[in-house]
Design an enzyme around this catalytic site. Structure first.
Site, PDB file in Angstrom:
ATOM      1  N   ARG A  71       0.975  -1.133   0.123  1.00 37.69           N
ATOM      2  CA  ARG A  71      -0.048   0.010   0.003  1.00 37.69           C
ATOM      3  C   ARG A  71       0.895   1.220  -0.163  1.00 37.69           C
ATOM      4  O   ARG A  71       1.960   1.436   0.872  1.00 37.69           O
ATOM      5  CB  ARG A  71      -0.991   0.063   1.200  1.00 37.69           C
ATOM      6  CG  ARG A  71      -0.335   0.159   2.534  1.00 37.69           C
ATOM      7  CD  ARG A  71      -1.371   0.599   3.604  1.00 37.69           C
ATOM      8  NE  ARG A  71      -0.897  -0.093   4.883  1.00 37.69           N
ATOM      9  CZ  ARG A  71      -0.100   0.204   5.588  1.00 37.69           C
ATOM     10  NH1 ARG A  71       0.491   1.635   5.367  1.00 37.69           N
ATOM     11  NH2 ARG A  71       0.188  -0.082   6.778  1.00 37.69           N
ATOM     12  N   HIS A  98      -2.044   3.362   6.538  1.00 38.67           N
ATOM     13  CA  HIS A  98      -2.803   2.095   6.777  1.00 38.67           C
ATOM     14  C   HIS A  98      -4.416   2.617   6.727  1.00 38.67           C
ATOM     15  O   HIS A  98      -5.224   1.958   6.098  1.00 38.67           O
ATOM     16  CB  HIS A  98      -2.653   1.537   8.343  1.00 38.67           C
ATOM     17  CG  HIS A  98      -3.518   0.758   8.753  1.00 38.67           C
ATOM     18  ND1 HIS A  98      -3.885  -0.641   8.269  1.00 38.67           N
ATOM     19  CD2 HIS A  98      -4.579   0.637   9.704  1.00 38.67           C
ATOM     20  CE1 HIS A  98      -4.795  -1.144   8.890  1.00 38.67           C
ATOM     21  NE2 HIS A  98      -5.420  -0.428   9.559  1.00 38.67           N
ATOM     22  N   TYR A 101       7.019   4.462  10.697  1.00 40.61           N
ATOM     23  CA  TYR A 101       7.572   3.037  10.597  1.00 40.61           C
ATOM     24  C   TYR A 101       8.226   2.633   9.574  1.00 40.61           C
ATOM     25  O   TYR A 101       8.523   1.356   9.364  1.00 40.61           O
ATOM     26  CB  TYR A 101       6.537   2.152  11.194  1.00 40.61           C
ATOM     27  CG  TYR A 101       5.007   2.083  10.287  1.00 40.61           C
ATOM     28  CD1 TYR A 101       4.971   1.479   9.075  1.00 40.61           C
ATOM     29  CD2 TYR A 101       3.971   3.099  10.655  1.00 40.61           C
ATOM     30  CE1 TYR A 101       3.788   1.599   8.349  1.00 40.61           C
ATOM     31  CE2 TYR A 101       2.998   3.101  10.220  1.00 40.61           C
ATOM     32  CZ  TYR A 101       2.687   2.478   8.771  1.00 40.61           C
ATOM     33  OH  TYR A 101       1.516   2.449   8.223  1.00 40.61           O
TER      34      TYR A 101
END
Ligand SMILES: Cc1ncc(C[n+]2csc(CCOP(=O)(O)OP(=O)(O)O)c2C)c(N)n1
Ligand SMILES: Cc1ncc(C[n+]2csc(CCOP(=O)(O)OP(=O)(O)O)c2C)c(N)n1
Ligand SMILES: [Mg+2]
Ligand SMILES: [Mg+2]
Lengths: 345, 326, 345, 326
Positions: free
Chosen positions: A239, A243, A252
């Site tokens: 992706r 998220h 992250y």
């Protein structure tokens, strides 16, 4: 996929399918980008973008037959639309509207599963019912890489193996479960190899290659429909975005990672192929984008034209019939709203 | 009509359900070849074959999760969970999906199914085989929760559950599986869901109970009455969710006193809800505060102590006397 | 195991261990047969016999070090006793006495897990704690073939693989979960092969051969202790008797099956070897059986000498301290019992 | 002292817990690198390293099940479950093991751990992110259940929970994670478990609430009082199990009236137990039946309807007025 390979036009897929794959992928991308903007503008709620995963969702779903079931997660509203759920329902759903949960009677799509991996036993059950009833129907359950850690994944795969259920478990391995990288999710290298633990076929495909995904699912459907039992397909993908719109991926992962994946963008790749096969050109592209933008605009308009939320929706589908106790509660709420409408709060 | 125990009545209902509707299938651990650890499904595999009486892997989330799909795609699963203490691995499927499928799809899908769950203590069973945690299910909107107290109701309620458009948690009181026999029709019949039964009329105090405790209370009530004590009206709740308020309130309004007796632990056992509702809706008729007689708020113990955990005769008597002498 | 192989005395196992393996297996068998009789006589409650599985439980546990954890199911009271739980506690447990739950402070045995597979995450957690605390300690979690179908099996194995936990998952594959045969539990041929789905070592051994089991566990302990992570060991075995004393195996299997397994009885086999190696003879056997019978008799006597159950046990270990509410409930029960003792009911 | 939001107070407590006791470790999904989806664990991985702040696989039964072993072998796990709706896959571990380990081993083992669970509605979250199912845990003997209504209590209760010898379900009301700031000491301190707080004294009616609703009730109470309405005593329950009966009963005995306000659905919401106990123990002081204001008995809806699901201002006012005018 090497450039030369891209030049050879496949003989096992019709032009219609090739064009469908492409236009549906673009449709999802246009939709997705609009939704991210709508969320930023406060016009819908939290939203989980799918950009980057279009080939997974479109090609898998187009390889199904109309009668087959799509069993989605929260990120698979793309597949839902491809299989026939109206776009405005997806918008309404992410806008917190009960109406968004409606699924047309002739569309075999299951409601979005929010608790991770819980949809996989449902997919197995739906397909098992078809087998028991002697109906030619398979179910395809989507799941993420993170979902493979949940007990429900295990129990669903195990049932599928034991009862030789005509179900396809389709993993969009986008390599993150929110922030947790795949290597922290499992000590194996792949999800596909886990299939062996259930006596289930396991296949790994390039999730950025619509044709590869399409062929893998088509073959799994054929095998399932012919009594050949379940298949687990792992599609490696990514992706590009967050998220959900509440997430900040820079916490992250390095943005260069997404950039590298964009180089293998499924839409760009397929467009290049289509152009090289003479099936697509700039004019078609412009026309398509215009058509899709107005499709989305119209769907947004329909979402926003909904009247105020209807509090009866709290009560009307909990049971087939309201108990006297719930009837009393509904009356109380109606009374309260009447008072409330009477004031100018 | 045949004299049947409760477990035989369950077996008879399952047989009728399978025979009467080809969409019905049974799922569970050891229900096929073995006929169920309590023999509830004895003989059914032979009669209906392995596609309708399915021995599953040892996997409660698998059973309840596939049941959602089976139900949504045209079948009516009747799942057996071996003991109430073993339904917890499937809890997520029950709470997040079974209970909510109709709402979540605005009626496009539903999950008509029955989940049969032997429950309660007093059969000298090993650890974790004696839970009475009906609260978990009653507190979950979307589920119907039912428990019979006798063979006749067992068959009728189970057939009603199988015919219900909504998922039903069907709790079977193990303690009275074989405790006594009753005339049970051989043909199918239903006892309606959502209706309590006044199993013994009385005028001084209403005792509300369900499952295996109904029998205990009935005996105590008769003994008390026989020795000049109060006249007890005994209401067998039968359906624990939704509560049959009409029957309960009417009785309490008549007697003016209410005692609730259950095997579940006291804190947030169903007695709490009944007490709260009765206090709210019958307040002007109450002669005494509603009293609860329940298990102590500790886990069900190993079996040598279980009779001290659930309501004892002494405690039930004391509860009734307390409201009488308030 | 071929007869010739049995004649060669192993060089990697001391005589003490060989004799220990044997005497502990016989001890379990003597205990087990007595328990079945006690249950029939109504002197204990429902009981799950282990006869046939002695090599699995004894050899695995003897291969552990004293500091290691045994994490049992209801059928592994044999392993519990081998690791140090007093026999009378096991008797009390199956007799429904709270005292039976006591585990001596210096015995690293976890309470019996009744809900299937739930002990496997505990084993992983216990061993993980040892690793995090830098303690040289492993945990061995027992489970049955049926347990492999539960989500908790999956989640425990997955954690063990991801965190390289010094845990051993020991499957006593006795080929039945109550009545359900192994082939209905999973579509794979073995449990051992499932380990690969978690990046965990998987080993399959003959569960009727104490030495093979012993060596497999010893090696797994060594690897775990050396930082080599988890191992899944599947031991193929058979319970000769009923699932529990409430079960009737003739409902679901042919008695000839058990007879065939008895031909490969782990105790008989090891005795033959010991005799051929000059480590055992009839006299030793007679003496052992006498000693064990009286050990069991003494344990039964201690169980039966317990006074009436103590109702305070209901309350005393639920929380570290009683809340006023529970204190009130305990007082009420005490009062009730006082009345009750006063009557002659 | 620093002005902190509730989520910052949680973060501060976790930091103190990790710094103060090397046995403490955090487990959860996205709690390490990402600092938690609500940022509760922000910065802690950097401070304490990946052996004390552990990103786990996506596996709630794995988290709670390994936590049992970790706790029994000398560590103190503080687990984060991302939202209350996602604790259900670990329900079996909670109910069968976490809650019962001490009893089941007669004290040889125990499971001191904290399970942090963001809960409740009104943050416009997606489906299943708004459950208030504290009943499931309160009804489970062996668990302590706690929820703060403000930053100060959040830190103090969380540190008390981490120091508790028993497992604590620590419910964090998401609605007020960032709603307001409060002076919160930088140093560690505890707010004792099992003690409710009278957050506003009053004399006419006791309102008992917890979590995010406390703030709503406080505002309404002040507004009512300001406009000549009844004087409301507001009790913040703080610990939901065990209930602080002393504080609750003393207040109700003083005011003679009780209203319970909670976000959980009404049937077998904690209001039921409170109502039952108050009716039992304070009956002679009650001027009106205990009233409950709770969510309707239907699943939490998609967010556009959630404000109609939980108690609204109008409903809370009506509840208070109802007991005043009885
Ligand atoms: C049972 C459960 N636990 C936690 C969550 C919170 N959660 C939502 S999405 C997500 C990550 C899922 O990762 P993956 O399966 O890889 O799917 P992806 O989001 O990458 O598509 C988590 C932890 C949830 N929805 N359900
Ligand atoms: C979660 C759960 N479901 C069901 C049961 C009931 N039950 C007890 S033993 C058993 C079979 C276990 O089979 P297996 O794991 O092979 O172990 P074995 O008994 O053969 O040693 C079942 C289904 C249980 N104890 N726990
Ligand atoms: Mg992912
Ligand atoms: Mg077995």
């Amino acid at each position: 996929m090497a450039d030369t390979a891209m030049l050879r036009k496949p003989s096992d897929v019709t032009d219609d399918v090739l064009l469908n794959l492409y236009t549906e992928m673009v449709r999802l991308r246009v939709f997705d980008r609009r939704c991210v903007r709508l969320q930023r503008a406060g016009r819908i709620g939290t939203y989980p973008p799918l950009e980057g995963q279009e080939a997974c969702q479109v090609a898998s779903t187009l390889a199904l037959r109309r009668q087959d079931f799509v069993v989605p997660t929260y990120r698979d509203y793309g597949a839902m639309m491809v299989h026939g759920v109206p776009m405005e329902h997806i918008l309404m759903y992410w806008n917190g509207r009960a109406e968004g949960c409606e699924i047309p009677d002739d569309v075999n799509v299951f409601p979005i599963a929010v608790p991770i991996a819980t949809q996989l036993p449902h997919a197995a059950g739906l397909a098992w019912a078809a087998k028991l009833r002697g109906i030619d129907q398979v179910a395809l359950g989507f799941f993420g890489d993170g979902a493979s850690s949940e007990g429900d994944f295990h129990e669903a795969l195990n049932f599928a193996g034991v009862f030789q259920i005509p179900v396809i478990f389709f993993c969009e391995n986008n390599q993150y479960a929110i922030s947790v990288p795949f290597r922290r999710q499992t000590a194996t290298q792949t999800i596909a190899e886990k299939a062996a633990a259930y006596g289930v076929r396991g296949v790994r495909v390039n999730g950025q290659d619509a044709l590869e995904v399409y062929r893998a699912v088509r073959s799994a459907v054929e095998q399932a429909a012919a009594g050949g039992g379940p298949t687990l397909i792992e599609a490696l993908t990514y992706r590009y975005g967050a998220h959900t719109t509440s997430d900040d991926p820079s916490k992250y992962r390095d943005p260069s990672e997404a950039d590298a994946w964009r180089e293998r963008d499924p839409i760009v790749q397929l467009r290049q192929s289509l152009v090289s096969w003479g099936l697509w050109d700039d004019e078609a592209e412009t026309e398509l984008l215009e058509r899709l933008e107005s499709e989305v605009t119209a769907a947004v308009a329909r979402m926003e034209a909904l009247g105020p939320p209807n509090p009866d929706h709290l009560f009307d589908c909990v049971y087939a019939e309201l108990s006297p106790h719930l009837e009393r509660q509904r009356r109380a709420l109606r009374a309260e709203l009447k008072d409330w409408e009477g004031t100018d709060q | 009509m045949t004299e049947r125990t409760l477990i035989q009545a369950v077996n008879s209902a399952l047989q009728d359900a399978l025979a009467g509707d080809e969409r019905v299938l049974l799922l569970g651990e050891d229900i096929g070849v073995n006929g169920g650890v309590f023999r509830a499904t004895e003989g059914l595999l032979e009669m209906f074959g392995e596609h309708r009486v399915v021995d599953t892997p040892l996997s409660e989330a698998g059973i309840l999760g596939t049941a959602v799909g089976l139900a949504a795609n045209g079948l009516i699963p009747i799942a057996e969970i071996q003991f109430m203490g073993f339904i917890y691995p499937g809890f997520e499927q029950l709470v997040a999906h079974v209970a909510r499928l109709r709402t979540r799809s605005r009626g496009r899908y539903s999950a008509p199914m029955v989940v049969r769950v032997p429950y309660g203590g007093r059969i000298r069973a090993p650890e974790l085989h004696s839970d009475s945690t009906e609260t978990y299910f009653i507190h979950t909107p979307g589920l119907t929760v039912v428990t019979p107290s006798n063979p006749y109701d067992a068959k009728g309620l189970l057939l009603a559950a199988a015919a219900s458009p909504d998922p039903v948690i069907f709790l079977e009181p193990m303690h009275i599986y074989r405790a006594f026999r009753q005339e049970v029709p051989d043909d199918p019949y239903t006892v309606p869901l959502g209706q309590a039964a006044v199993v013994k009329p009385g005028k001084d105090v209403t005792v509300i109970s369900w499952g295996s405790m109904v029998r205990d209370v009935a005996k105590i009530a008769e003994a008390m009455e026989g020795s000049g004590g109060p006249s007890v009206e005994l209401v067998d709740l039968r359906t624990l969710s939704p509560i049959d308020e009409d029957t309960v309130f009417a009785s309490v309004r008549r007697t003016g006193r209410a005692v609730i007796v259950h095997e579940a632990v006291q804190s947030l056992g169903l007695g709490a809800e009944l007490a709260a509702r009765i206090s709210e809706f019958c307040i002007l008729d109450l002669e005494a505060p509603v009293t609860r007689v329940a298990a102590w708020d500790v886990p069900p113990p190993l079996f040598r102590l279980e009779d001290w955990h659930v309501p004892t005769e002494a405690r039930i008597r004391a509860g009734i006397e307390r409201v009488m002498t308030f």
